[in-house]
Design an enzyme around this catalytic site. Structure first.
Site, short mmCIF file in Angstrom:
data_model
loop_
_atom_site.label_atom_id
_atom_site.label_comp_id
_atom_site.label_asym_id
_atom_site.label_seq_id
_atom_site.Cartn_x
_atom_site.Cartn_y
_atom_site.Cartn_z
N ASN A 85 7.70 88.09 -20.59
CA ASN A 85 7.37 86.78 -20.04
C ASN A 85 6.18 86.26 -20.85
OD1 ASN A 85 6.18 84.69 -18.54
ND2 ASN A 85 6.92 85.50 -16.60
N CYS A 124 11.92 78.71 -10.52
CA CYS A 124 11.51 80.05 -10.11
C CYS A 124 11.01 80.07 -8.68
CB CYS A 124 10.39 80.58 -11.02
SG CYS A 124 10.95 81.17 -12.63
N HIS A 139 14.84 85.76 -17.89
CA HIS A 139 15.89 85.49 -16.91
C HIS A 139 16.75 84.33 -17.42
CE1 HIS A 139 13.02 87.16 -13.64
NE2 HIS A 139 13.90 88.08 -13.96
N GLU A 175 17.87 91.32 -10.81
CA GLU A 175 16.78 90.35 -10.75
C GLU A 175 17.11 89.15 -9.86
OE1 GLU A 175 13.66 90.53 -12.83
OE2 GLU A 175 14.30 92.61 -12.68
#
Length: 455
Positions: A31, A378, A259, A180
């Site tokens: 990330n 998110c 993701h 996830e």
């Protein structure tokens, strides 16, 4: 599974409240935003208020909006399980001295990104006509691995009615079943009340060797496995005709796309994606077209328009794509999209002026979340619910003006303006957090969901 459209069905966006220990510890490998902002001073209060402002503006615009509470942090129980003993103050002090990275992990407020909370199948797609939930195991990162048990309790507390809701166990927390949640899952359909096709995106295959043409990233780990996605689909009773499993492009993962929701977003029949989203772009689109009852509307953004660097820095594809009653769509983007010329030009010239349903772009300031790598998409978990299912919810979790005012006052009372990483060892912070969360569960009327409340 229903085969016809159902009226009064809405997509409810359940946003995660930013927790009192929101900080920048740089915990998330792969990330880019999280790693690059590690060590900065955060503002939990500003973060929570930014999130509430986003929720309220969407509620005011007519979108159904829900709220999910944060996790209990710091997770002192996790530190005790790892061998730290004594009073809470002793545990925090010793962890700060001997294992500061563990202390940072157990203080993470990462549950604010509820797109990772789990995967949800609406009742109209399920064989038993119930809404199905599977909390994500999040085993790829220790700080997120701590979340699923509380997440499960929260979901079961809110979606309690067994006539309408079904809850499944978390997948085994092993690399083979790394899950996830909805960050790698998109439901595509005509309208929300029509049957949908579920697009599951994975980064690697754990068993049986790679599929033909597959390869894995070289720089950052692939977090989602094919096996995890297949297991969730089986739990929910989804058939081959209802599912598409596509591999995320490994070069995108290596560029910081940890993701799929950092590189693609879908809603209704629209799939907005970067050309580097899928390893087999054409194969993925062809399979979606073959299985969807409504024609797919792909909105492709080429690399020459938006580079991978700009996509990751702006989080254009981590925007919320919302359906409107007239068939148009609204895109809710983070303010960072305006700061990248190529991204903002693409939004104006290609998305808004293009041959697609996207007719409006709303810019939201969620910088406190963005610095840890979480954009508007998110922060929300999408749950498609009928009128009867919405009425069956337990607690006070659907946003209203009154609830928003109370939550804002709650944040103002309990949250700190500034939080440095070194502050995480402060035992007073732990006490402040527990006091706030205990009050929150009463405010939301969801009962006891936290370890400290359960004894």
């Amino acid at each position: 599974m229903n085969t016809t459209a159902i009226s009064n069905v809405q997509e409810v966006n359940f946003d995660g409240l930013v927790g009192p220990t929101h900080n920048y510890s740089g915990l998330a490998v792969g990330n880019v935003a999280s790693m690059s902002h590690g060590g900065l001073v955060s503002s939990p209060k500003e973060g929570a208020l930014q999130g509430l402002l986003k929720m309220k503006s969407l509620m005011d615009a007519g979108y159904a909006q829900g709220v999910l509470p944060p996790q209990q942090r710091p997770d002192i129980g996790a530190l005790r399980d790892l061998g730290f003993s004594g009073s809470n103050s002793d545990v925090l002090a010793r962890a700060a001295k001997e294992a500061p990275q563990l202390l940072r992990a157990v203080c993470s407020a990462s549950s604010m990104w509820t797109a990772n909370a789990g995967t949800i199948t609406p009742s109209l797609d399920a064989p038993d006509s119930r809404v199905h939930f599977t909390p994500a195991n999040l085993q790829s990162s220790f700080h997120r691995y701590l979340e699923p048990q509380t997440t499960g309790r929260v979901l079961r507390a809110i979606f309690r009615n067994e006539q309408h809701f079904a809850h499944h166990p978390v997948l085994p927390a092993t690399p083979a079943f790394a899950d996830e949640g909805a960050a790698n899952h998109t439901r595509l359909c005509g309208e929300h009340g029509e049957p949908g096709v579920h697009l599951f995106v994975y980064g690697r295959q754990a068993f049986g060797g790679a599929r033909s043409g597959e390869r894995e990233p070289k720089r950052y780990p692939a977090r989602q496995t094919l096996e995890a996605s297949q297991a969730v689909a089986r739990q929910h009773g989804l058939t081959d005709a209802q599912t598409v499993f596509a591999q995320q492009h490994p070069e995108a993962i290596d560029a910081g796309v940890f993701h799929n929701d950092v590189i693609a977003v879908g809603n209704g029949p629209v799939l907005l994606y970067h050309e580097m989203a899928f390893l087999d772009e054409e194969g993925t689109l062809d399979e979606l077209r073959a299985k969807m009852a409504t024609p797919l509307i792909p909105v492709r953004v080429p690399q020459e328009a938006v580079s991978m660097e700009d996509a990751v820095a702006s989080y254009l594809f981590n925007s919320q794509l919302l359906s409107n009653p007239d068939g148009t769509m609204t895109l809710v983007v983070p303010g960072e999209c305006q700061e990248r010329e190529a991204v903002w030009r693409t939004i104006q010239d290609s998305l808004l002026a293009g041959n697609n349903p996207i007719s409006e772009v709303i810019v939201k300031d969620v910088k406190q979340s963005m610095r840890n790598g979480g954009g508007p998409a998110c922060l929300r978990l999408r749950v498609v619910l009928s009128e009867a299912e919405r009425a069956a919810l337990t607690g006070r979790v659907l946003l209203t003006d009154a609830l928003c005012d109370e939550l804002t006052a709650w944040v103002e009372r309990h949250y700190r303006d500034r939080l440095a990483v070194d502050d995480l060892k402060d035992p007073q912070l732990a006490e402040e957090s527990l006091t706030a969360l205990d009050e929150l569960t009463q405010l939301l009327k969801i009962g006891s969901v936290y370890p400290f409340q359960l004894g």
